[in-house]
Design an enzyme around this catalytic site. Structure first.
Site, mmCIF file in Angstrom:
data_model
loop_
_atom_site.group_PDB
_atom_site.id
_atom_site.type_symbol
_atom_site.label_atom_id
_atom_site.label_comp_id
_atom_site.label_asym_id
_atom_site.label_seq_id
_atom_site.Cartn_x
_atom_site.Cartn_y
_atom_site.Cartn_z
ATOM 1 N N GLY A 74 0.822 -1.204 0.000
ATOM 2 C CA GLY A 74 0.000 0.000 0.000
ATOM 3 C C GLY A 74 0.853 1.249 0.000
ATOM 4 O O GLY A 74 2.001 1.251 -0.446
ATOM 5 N N CYS A 75 0.305 2.325 0.540
ATOM 6 C CA CYS A 75 0.982 3.621 0.558
ATOM 7 C C CYS A 75 2.333 3.549 1.240
ATOM 8 O O CYS A 75 2.444 3.107 2.385
ATOM 9 C CB CYS A 75 0.099 4.633 1.279
ATOM 10 S SG CYS A 75 0.924 6.192 1.645
ATOM 11 N N PHE A 76 3.376 3.993 0.552
ATOM 12 C CA PHE A 76 4.699 3.901 1.166
ATOM 13 C C PHE A 76 4.902 4.890 2.293
ATOM 14 O O PHE A 76 5.834 4.771 3.090
ATOM 15 C CB PHE A 76 5.839 3.963 0.142
ATOM 16 C CG PHE A 76 5.769 5.059 -0.891
ATOM 17 C CD1 PHE A 76 5.098 6.247 -0.686
ATOM 18 C CD2 PHE A 76 6.431 4.885 -2.102
ATOM 19 C CE1 PHE A 76 5.096 7.250 -1.651
ATOM 20 C CE2 PHE A 76 6.428 5.874 -3.081
ATOM 21 C CZ PHE A 76 5.755 7.065 -2.846
#
EC number: 1.8.4.11
Length: 217
Positions: free
Chosen positions: A48-50
Site C-alpha cells: 500500500g501507501c509507502f
C-alpha cells in the site's frame, strides 16, 4: 496512484484523494538507544501507501533507515506521475536497511504481514490498484523460503477468512521516490490522509509489537 479516504465533517462526508512518493538516505553510523548499528543489509517490501510502510519499519529497533520508492515494474526511472497511471507495473515500495544482529528478517516479515490486511488484492485499505499491491521482494533463496513458509503458515492458521494475497517475487531493482515523499508521515502530521489512514495503521502495528519499537516511538 491516488489515495482515497473518508473524513467526517459537521456538514457531511467528503472524499479526499491524495498521493504518495520516495527518498534515499545516506549511509552513516547512527546511535540509537546506546546501540551502534553494525553491518547492515537491505530488504524490500510493498503493502500500500509507502508513507505508511516507511514509517512502520522506521519505528522498529534495528532498522537504520527506510526509504520510499518504486519496484516490481518494467519502467526505468519512474516518477510518481508515471506510477500513478498504473501502467508501469511498479508498486509503491520501501527499502529497509537493518542490522540483522538486532532485528531478524523473520521479524520484519512478522511485522510486515501484521501491519496490513494481507488478504486484500491489489490494494491496501482505501488505496486500490496495482501500484498499491502487497509484495515481498526476495533477494536470495533464504528470504524466499522464509517468506513462502510464513505465508503458508498464515494461510493454514485460520486467522484469515480469505487467502493471503501477498505476492512473493524476486527483487530486480528499486527506484528511489521523489524527495517530498520521504519521511512524509513524520513531516506532515497535519495531512488528512496521514491523520485518517497512515497514523491509525501505524498505531495498530505499534499496539501489536510494543517490544520492537525504538525509544520515543
Amino acid at each position: 496512484m491516488k489515495k482515497t479516504f473518508l473524513t467526517s465533517l459537521s456538514l457531511g462526508i467528503f472524499i479526499l484523494v491524495l498521493a504518495c512518493s520516495t527518498t534515499t538516505k545516506t549511509k552513516q553510523t547512527i546511535v540509537e538507544d546506546k546501540t551502534v548499528y553494525g553491518p547492515t543489509v537491505k530488504a524490500y517490501f510493498a503493502s500500500g501507501c509507502f508513507w505508511c510502510v516507511e514509517a512502520i519499519f522506521e519505528s522498529l529497533k534495528g532498522v537504520k533507515e527506510a526509504t520510499s520508492g518504486y519496484s516490481g515494474g518494467h519502467t526505468k526511472n519512474p516518477t510518481y506521475e508515471d506510477v500513478n497511471t498504473e501502467l508501469t507495473g511498479h508498486a509503491e515500495s520501501v527499502e529497509v536497511i537493518y542490522d540483522p544482529q538486532i532485528i531478524s528478517y523473520e521479524t520484519l516479515l512478522k511485522v510486515y504481514f501484521a501491519s496490513q490486511d494481507p488478504t486484500q488484492v491489489k490494494g491496501q485499505g482505501p488505496d486500490h490498484g496495482d501500484s498499491y499491491r502487497s509484495i515481498i521482494f526476495y533477494q536470495n533463496e533464504t528470504e524466499k523460503t522464509l517468506a513462502e513458509n510464513y505465508k503458508k503458515q498464515l494461510n493454514e492458521s485460520g486467522k484469515y477468512k480469505k487467502p493471503i494475497a501477498v505476492e512473493i517475487v524476486p527483487f530486480k531493482i528499486f527506484w528511489k521516490a521523489e524527495d517530498y515523499h520521504q519521511d512524509y508521515e513524520r513531516n506532515h502530521p497535519e495531512n488528512p490522509y496521514v491523520q485518517n489512514v497512515s497514523i491509525p495503521r501505524i498505531n495498530r502495528m505499534k499496539a501489536q509489537f510494543p517490544e520492537l519499537l525504538k525509544k520515543g516511538h
